[in-house]
Design an enzyme around this catalytic site. Structure first.
Site, PDB file in Angstrom:
ATOM      1  N   ARG A  52       0.858  -1.336   0.195  1.00  0.00           N
ATOM      2  CA  ARG A  52       0.037   0.004   0.102  1.00  0.00           C
ATOM      3  C   ARG A  52       0.875   1.178   0.002  1.00  0.00           C
ATOM      4  O   ARG A  52       2.181   1.192   0.241  1.00  0.00           O
ATOM      5  CB  ARG A  52      -1.000   0.077   0.966  1.00  0.00           C
ATOM      6  CG  ARG A  52      -0.771  -0.757   2.299  1.00  0.00           C
ATOM      7  CD  ARG A  52       0.213   0.111   3.415  1.00  0.00           C
ATOM      8  NE  ARG A  52      -0.004   1.421   3.563  1.00  0.00           N
ATOM      9  CZ  ARG A  52       0.729   2.399   3.800  1.00  0.00           C
ATOM     10  NH1 ARG A  52       2.168   1.896   3.937  1.00  0.00           N
ATOM     11  NH2 ARG A  52       0.708   3.351   3.862  1.00  0.00           N
ATOM     12  N   GLY A  53       0.412   2.353  -0.096  1.00  0.00           N
ATOM     13  CA  GLY A  53       0.982   3.647  -0.292  1.00  0.00           C
ATOM     14  C   GLY A  53       1.132   3.929  -1.740  1.00  0.00           C
ATOM     15  O   GLY A  53       1.520   2.915  -2.424  1.00  0.00           O
ATOM     16  N   ALA A  54       0.796   5.147  -2.164  1.00  0.00           N
ATOM     17  CA  ALA A  54       0.712   5.442  -3.691  1.00  0.00           C
ATOM     18  C   ALA A  54       1.937   5.010  -4.258  1.00  0.00           C
ATOM     19  O   ALA A  54       1.815   4.284  -5.368  1.00  0.00           O
ATOM     20  CB  ALA A  54       0.298   6.880  -3.681  1.00  0.00           C
ATOM     21  N   ARG A  93      -7.476  -0.684  -6.728  1.00  0.00           N
ATOM     22  CA  ARG A  93      -7.752   0.297  -6.008  1.00  0.00           C
ATOM     23  C   ARG A  93      -7.969   1.648  -6.949  1.00  0.00           C
ATOM     24  O   ARG A  93      -7.004   1.862  -7.578  1.00  0.00           O
ATOM     25  CB  ARG A  93      -6.594   0.698  -4.984  1.00  0.00           C
ATOM     26  CG  ARG A  93      -6.531  -0.652  -3.986  1.00  0.00           C
ATOM     27  CD  ARG A  93      -5.722  -0.356  -2.615  1.00  0.00           C
ATOM     28  NE  ARG A  93      -6.231   0.497  -1.711  1.00  0.00           N
ATOM     29  CZ  ARG A  93      -5.655   1.194  -0.697  1.00  0.00           C
ATOM     30  NH1 ARG A  93      -4.291   0.993  -0.672  1.00  0.00           N
ATOM     31  NH2 ARG A  93      -6.149   1.989   0.105  1.00  0.00           N
ATOM     32  N   GLN A 197      -2.276   2.149   9.985  1.00  0.00           N
ATOM     33  CA  GLN A 197      -0.898   2.266   9.356  1.00  0.00           C
ATOM     34  C   GLN A 197       0.221   3.296  10.028  1.00  0.00           C
ATOM     35  O   GLN A 197       1.311   3.014  10.133  1.00  0.00           O
ATOM     36  CB  GLN A 197      -1.022   3.189   7.967  1.00  0.00           C
ATOM     37  CG  GLN A 197      -1.697   2.067   7.071  1.00  0.00           C
ATOM     38  CD  GLN A 197      -3.176   2.440   7.115  1.00  0.00           C
ATOM     39  OE1 GLN A 197      -3.913   2.808   7.827  1.00  0.00           O
ATOM     40  NE2 GLN A 197      -3.923   2.155   5.741  1.00  0.00           N
ATOM     41  N   ASP A 238      -2.402  10.687  -2.370  1.00  0.00           N
ATOM     42  CA  ASP A 238      -2.589   9.713  -3.265  1.00  0.00           C
ATOM     43  C   ASP A 238      -3.081  10.133  -4.527  1.00  0.00           C
ATOM     44  O   ASP A 238      -2.816   9.605  -5.526  1.00  0.00           O
ATOM     45  CB  ASP A 238      -4.062   8.659  -2.698  1.00  0.00           C
ATOM     46  CG  ASP A 238      -3.343   7.767  -1.495  1.00  0.00           C
ATOM     47  OD1 ASP A 238      -3.036   8.386  -0.487  1.00  0.00           O
ATOM     48  OD2 ASP A 238      -2.986   6.794  -1.612  1.00  0.00           O
ATOM     49  N   ASN A 248      -5.901  11.994   0.404  1.00  0.00           N
ATOM     50  CA  ASN A 248      -4.956  11.147   1.145  1.00  0.00           C
ATOM     51  C   ASN A 248      -5.783  10.512   2.318  1.00  0.00           C
ATOM     52  O   ASN A 248      -7.128  10.653   2.186  1.00  0.00           O
ATOM     53  CB  ASN A 248      -3.993  12.174   1.988  1.00  0.00           C
ATOM     54  CG  ASN A 248      -2.678  11.394   2.478  1.00  0.00           C
ATOM     55  OD1 ASN A 248      -2.116  10.365   1.732  1.00  0.00           O
ATOM     56  ND2 ASN A 248      -2.635  11.355   3.764  1.00  0.00           N
ATOM     57  N   LYS A 249      -5.035   9.806   3.089  1.00  0.00           N
ATOM     58  CA  LYS A 249      -5.821   8.967   3.984  1.00  0.00           C
ATOM     59  C   LYS A 249      -6.705   9.829   4.913  1.00  0.00           C
ATOM     60  O   LYS A 249      -6.602  10.974   5.257  1.00  0.00           O
ATOM     61  CB  LYS A 249      -4.681   8.255   5.069  1.00  0.00           C
ATOM     62  CG  LYS A 249      -5.375   7.317   6.326  1.00  0.00           C
ATOM     63  CD  LYS A 249      -5.977   6.358   5.467  1.00  0.00           C
ATOM     64  CE  LYS A 249      -5.404   5.348   4.364  1.00  0.00           C
ATOM     65  NZ  LYS A 249      -6.338   4.584   3.769  1.00  0.00           N
TER      66      LYS A 249
END
Ligand code: MRU
Length: 346
Positions: A52-54, A93, A197, A238, A248-249
Site C-alpha cells: 500500500r502507499g501510492a 484500488r 498504518q 494519493d 490522502n488517508k
C-alpha cells in the site's frame, strides 16, 4: 530485520518471475513476505493492503504488467486475456493515481517483450527513490526557512516511509531528512484508524530510524495542534489535482483544518507521479469505500454492537487552499497562496 537499515527495506521486489511483497498487514509483529506468482494473488494483496502507499502501488502496477505477461505465456492466454488481467491490477484500488500510472508507464511496451517491460518497471522504482530523496531535501529546506526553528515538532498521518514507496519515503522522507540534519525534536504519529498504518508502520519505521516519536489516537491530533505542541504537519498524497486539492488517508483533512486554525504550516509531499493534472480540482476524485467491517471490528474482533453498520471511506480530500506547501522532486508550490501545482510536474 532487526539491525537492517531502514533505507535497505523495499516493500516491492522483482525476483525472477515473482513479485515479492513485504506483508504490511502482519507488521510490526511479524516480518514476512508474500510471493505473487500470479495476478490473482497480486490483486488480492493490493486489495488487502499487503502492499500500500501510492508510490509503492506505482511500482507494483508496473511489475504487475510483467507478471501478467509471464502468467499469460504459461497459461496460453490471448493478448486480450492478458490485457484483461492487466486491467484487474490497474483497477484494484481507485484513489491512488500511481497504481494506474505505473501500469500505463509500461503497458504500451508489452509488444516489445518482457525484457523491455521489466527494464521500464525497474526504472520506475529507481526514479521513485530518487524523487523521494530530492523532494525530502526541498521539503526540509522549505520548512526550516518558513519556521526559522532549529528543532521541529512535527505531526504526520498514515504511513509515508520506505514501506509506502520504492524506499525512503515522502512525508516521512522529509522527517528523515530533517532528522539527519539534527532538526527533529519529536514526531506525533497519528495511529490512522481503521487499519492503523500510523501505529503499526510509521512507528515501526521511526523506531528503526531512532527518531523520537509518540503514537497518538487520530482524535488527539486537533487538540495536540491547538495546544501548541506541533510546529508543522506533513502528510503524503494519493492524488493531487491542479489546484493542490489532495486526496490522502481519511483524517488528513481534519489535521489540515486544525493547522489552519492554529496558524502552522501544513505540508503535502509526493513524487510528481502522484500529481494528476487531468483533475482541475479534487471534487471528482474517487474515494475508495472499504469494507464496513474494518471499522466495526478491530483485528478481527467485533467492537460495535451486533447489526451495527459501518461507514469506511479510506481517503478524504484536503482543499489546496488549506495546504501551505505541496512538495515534489521538482520543488514547492504554495497552493494556499494561490499557486497551482503545474510547475511540480515535468
Ligand atoms: O490505504 P493506504 O495505506 O494505501 O493509504 C496510504 C496513504 O494514504 C498515504 O498517505 C499515501 O498513499 C502516500 S504514501 C507515500
Amino acid at each position: 530485520m532487526a539491525g537492517v537499515k531502514l533505507s535497505d527495506i523495499r516493500p516491492v521486489v522483482w525476483d525472477q518471475e515473482v513479485i515479492v511483497l513485504l506483508d504490511q498487514t502482519a507488521l510490526p509483529l511479524l516480518e514476512s513476505e508474500i510471493r505473487c506468482t500470479d495476478i490473482e494473488v497480486l490483486v488480492d494483496a493490493i486489495e488487502r493492503l499487503v502492499v500500500r502507499g501510492a508510490p509503492a502501488l506505482g511500482v507494483v502496477g508496473a511489475y504487475g504488467v510483467a507478471l501478467a505477461m509471464i502468467e499469460g505465456k504459461r497459461k496460453g492466454w490471448t493478448a486480450g486475456q492478458t490485457h484483461e488481467q492487466i486491467l484487474r491490477v490497474r483497477n484494484a484500488r481507485p484513489t491512488a493515481v500511481n497504481l494506474a500510472w505505473g501500469v500505463d508507464q509500461v503497458v504500451d511496451h508489452v509488444s516489445e517483450g518482457i525484457e523491455v517491460v521489466l527494464e521500464r518497471a525497474h526504472q520506475i522504482a529507481v526514479d521513485d527513490e530518487q524523487a523521494n530523496r530530492t523532494l525530502s531535501q526541498h521539503g526540509a529546506d522549505w520548512i526550516l526557512k518558513k519556521t526559522g526553528k532549529a528543532k521541529l515538532r512535527v505531526l504526520t498521518h498514515c504511513n509515508t516511509g520506505s514501506l509506502a514507496t520504492s524506499t525512503w519515503g515522502t512525508a516521512l522522507g522529509i522527517i528523515r531528512e530533517l532528522h539527519s540534519r539534527g532538526a527533529i525534536e519529536i514526531v506525533y504519529a497519528d495511529e490512522t484508524r481503521p487499519l492503523l498504518q500510523g501505529a503499526r508502520l510509521t512507528a515501526w519505521e521511526l523506531h528503526h530510524d531512532g527518531i523520537n516519536y509518540l503514537v497518538q489516537a487520530d482524535g488527539a491530533a486537533a487538540s495536540t495542534i491547538m495546544r501548541g505542541l506541533v510546529d508543522f504537519a506533513v502528510i503524503g498524497a494519493d492524488r493531487i489535482a491542479m489546484n493542490g486539492d489532495t486526496a490522502n488517508k481519511i483524517g488528513s483533512l481534519g489535521v489540515a483544518l486544525a493547522c489552519r486554525e492554529a496558524g502552522i504550516p501544513f505540508m503535502v509531499a509526493a513524487p510528481s507521479s502522484t500529481v494528476d493534472l487531468s483533475y482541475a480540482n479534487g471534487d471528482s476524485i474517487e474515494i475508495e469505500l472499504r469494507s464496513p467491517e474494518e471499522v466495526t471490528n478491530l483485528h478481527g474482533v467485533q467492537i460495535a454492537p451486533d447489526l451495527s453498520k459501518g461507514f469506511n471511506p479510506a481517503f478524504d480530500v484536503t482543499p489546496g487552499k488549506y495546504i501551505s506547501a505541496v512538495v515534489t522532486e521538482h520543488g514547492v508550490a504554495e497552493t494556499s497562496a494561490g499557486e497551482t501545482v503545474e510547475k511540480l510536474v515535468r
